[in-house]
Write an enzyme that holds these catalytic residues in place. Structure first.
Site, short mmCIF file in Angstrom:
data_model
loop_
_atom_site.label_atom_id
_atom_site.label_comp_id
_atom_site.label_asym_id
_atom_site.label_seq_id
_atom_site.Cartn_x
_atom_site.Cartn_y
_atom_site.Cartn_z
N ASP A 1 0.85 -1.20 0.00
CA ASP A 1 0.00 0.00 0.00
C ASP A 1 0.88 1.25 0.00
O ASP A 1 2.11 1.15 0.01
CB ASP A 1 -0.92 -0.02 1.25
N HIS B 1 8.10 -5.85 -1.67
CA HIS B 1 7.12 -6.70 -2.38
C HIS B 1 6.36 -5.91 -3.42
O HIS B 1 5.26 -6.31 -3.83
CB HIS B 1 6.16 -7.34 -1.35
N CYS C 1 3.76 -2.78 -17.60
CA CYS C 1 3.45 -3.70 -18.70
C CYS C 1 4.02 -5.08 -18.40
O CYS C 1 5.14 -5.20 -17.93
CB CYS C 1 4.06 -3.19 -20.00
N CYS D 1 -0.75 -1.58 -22.36
CA CYS D 1 0.49 -0.79 -22.34
C CYS D 1 0.47 0.22 -23.50
O CYS D 1 0.16 -0.15 -24.64
CB CYS D 1 1.69 -1.72 -22.49
N CYS E 1 3.67 -0.92 -25.97
CA CYS E 1 3.70 -2.15 -26.81
C CYS E 1 2.34 -2.79 -26.95
O CYS E 1 2.17 -3.76 -27.68
CB CYS E 1 4.69 -3.17 -26.21
N ALA F 1 1.20 -0.61 16.75
CA ALA F 1 2.08 0.40 16.15
C ALA F 1 1.55 1.82 16.36
O ALA F 1 2.32 2.74 16.67
CB ALA F 1 2.21 0.11 14.66
N1 APR Z 1 0.75 -3.18 15.35
C1 APR Z 1 1.87 -3.92 15.19
N2 APR Z 1 1.86 -5.22 14.76
C2 APR Z 1 0.65 -5.75 14.49
C3 APR Z 1 -0.57 -5.05 14.63
C4 APR Z 1 -0.47 -3.70 15.09
N3 APR Z 1 -1.58 -2.95 15.26
N4 APR Z 1 -1.59 -5.87 14.28
C5 APR Z 1 -1.04 -7.06 13.92
N5 APR Z 1 0.31 -7.00 14.06
C6 APR Z 1 1.30 -8.03 13.75
C7 APR Z 1 0.82 -9.46 13.93
O1 APR Z 1 1.00 -9.87 15.27
C8 APR Z 1 1.77 -10.20 12.98
O2 APR Z 1 2.96 -10.60 13.67
O3 APR Z 1 1.61 -7.91 12.38
C9 APR Z 1 2.14 -9.16 11.92
C10 APR Z 1 1.55 -9.44 10.54
O4 APR Z 1 2.15 -10.63 10.08
P1 APR Z 1 1.81 -11.15 8.59
O5 APR Z 1 0.33 -11.09 8.33
O6 APR Z 1 2.55 -12.44 8.43
O7 APR Z 1 2.42 -10.01 7.66
P2 APR Z 1 3.92 -9.85 7.18
O8 APR Z 1 4.89 -10.26 8.21
O9 APR Z 1 4.03 -8.47 6.64
O10 APR Z 1 3.95 -10.90 5.95
C11 APR Z 1 4.99 -10.78 5.03
O11 APR Z 1 3.71 -12.27 3.58
O12 APR Z 1 1.44 -12.24 3.28
C12 APR Z 1 2.66 -12.12 2.60
O13 APR Z 1 3.51 -10.75 0.88
C13 APR Z 1 2.75 -10.74 2.05
O14 APR Z 1 4.21 -8.88 2.61
C14 APR Z 1 3.50 -9.99 3.15
C15 APR Z 1 4.44 -11.05 3.65
#
Ligand code: APR
Length: 250
Positions: free
Chosen positions: A103, A118, A126, A153, A156, A237
């Site tokens: 995002d 990612h 494209c 695209c 192309c 966070a």
């Molecule tokens: N503040 C901080 N951490 C949080 C909050 C919050 N409000 N809410 C949830 N979390 C934590 C969860 O506890 C979890 O450990 O965020 C983490 C999310 O973990 P994932 O869903 O596994 O996400 P991520 O680690 O970014 O996954 C990596 O996997 O799904 C694929 O490509 C996708 O970029 C992603 C990658």
């Protein structure tokens, strides 16, 4: 280590890396990758929506899913945690923001050119010549499960694809190199909202720790990164990051 101890480390750091995952966006209301496979999308699995083969077989379905996700992102806003990360740039001598999220919440909070490991929902290109494509005018939110034919695209004429990394694809080389370089040179890495499970992105905090940086984690849950952290700040966070930045720099 308490939040104020962690804030002291942050205030003394020369080069800070902030490494974020889906948790920081989830708090703004952006569905995590797995959440985005719910509702009418639940009849699909990631393999049938997030792979080059899936796009080749059914471009309208795959483009429709990413457009649905992108327009969801446009309806939410960065929270105080994103804003706190952006504020760090004014205080830390050097700051590198690295995100696994696709995002644009860090950008909208004011962070300059975060490293997107990612890719991004906002960087379509494209499928053949890789020419960057303009974002479609978003008029209304496409319904869940809606198929939308991808644009063509302008160079192309081939199909435009989402600018995200799909299963089976390499991470963007430039982004991975920039992230690894920052992780190996920083003296503090703040990992926020990531489970630390998905490689090679998950290597970044571990590389920082191996290179001698202090790793501080912000996450309401325990993660596999716990053993390498100097401080585990258990919580959300949007609550912890503003408190950390205020404690570090007032
Ligand atoms: N503040 C901080 N951490 C949080 C909050 C919050 N409000 N809410 C949830 N979390 C934590 C969860 O506890 C979890 O450990 O965020 C983490 C999310 O973990 P994932 O869903 O596994 O996400 P991520 O680690 O970014 O996954 C990596 O996997 O799904 C694929 O490509 C996708 O970029 C992603 C990658």
């Amino acid at each position: 280590m308490t939040l104020s101890d962690a804030a002291k480390l942050l205030a003394q750091a020369r080069h800070v890396v902030v490494f974020t995952g889906a948790g920081i966006s989830a708090e703004s209301g952006v569905p995590t990758f797995r959440d985005a496979l719910t509702g009418l999308w639940s009849r699909f699995d990631a393999q049938s929506l997030a792979t080059p083969q899936a796009f080749q077989e059914d471009p309208d379905l795959v483009w429709g899913w990413y457009e649905w996700r992108r327009r969801l992102v446009q309806q939410v806003r960065p929270h105080h945690g994103h804003l706190a990360v952006a504020r760090m740039a004014a205080w830390a001598p050097q700051l590198t923001v690295i995100t696994q999220n696709v995002d644009d919440l860090h950008e909208r909070a004011g962070s300059d050119a975060p490293v997107h490991l990612h890719g991004s929902l906002f960087a379509p290109r494209c499928v053949s010549c890789l020419h960057p494509a303009p974002l479609p005018e978003t008029v209304e939110q496409p319904g869940e499960g809606s198929r939308i034919p991808p644009p063509r695209c302008t160079l192309c004429g081939d199909l435009v694809r989402p600018g995200v990394v799909w299963f089976g694809e390499q991470l963007p080389e430039e982004a991975l190199f920039a992230a690894a370089q920052a992780a190996s040179r920083c003296d503090l890495l703040l990992t926020v909202g990531t489970s630390g499970l998905v490689y090679p992105a998950a290597e970044i905090p571990r590389l920082a720790a191996r290179s001698g940086a202090a790793v501080i984690q912000v996450n309401p849950q325990a993660t596999p990164l716990d053993p390498i952290t100097a401080a585990n700040l258990r919580g959300a966070a949007a609550e912890i990051l503003p408190a950390l930045v205020s404690a570090a720099w007032g």
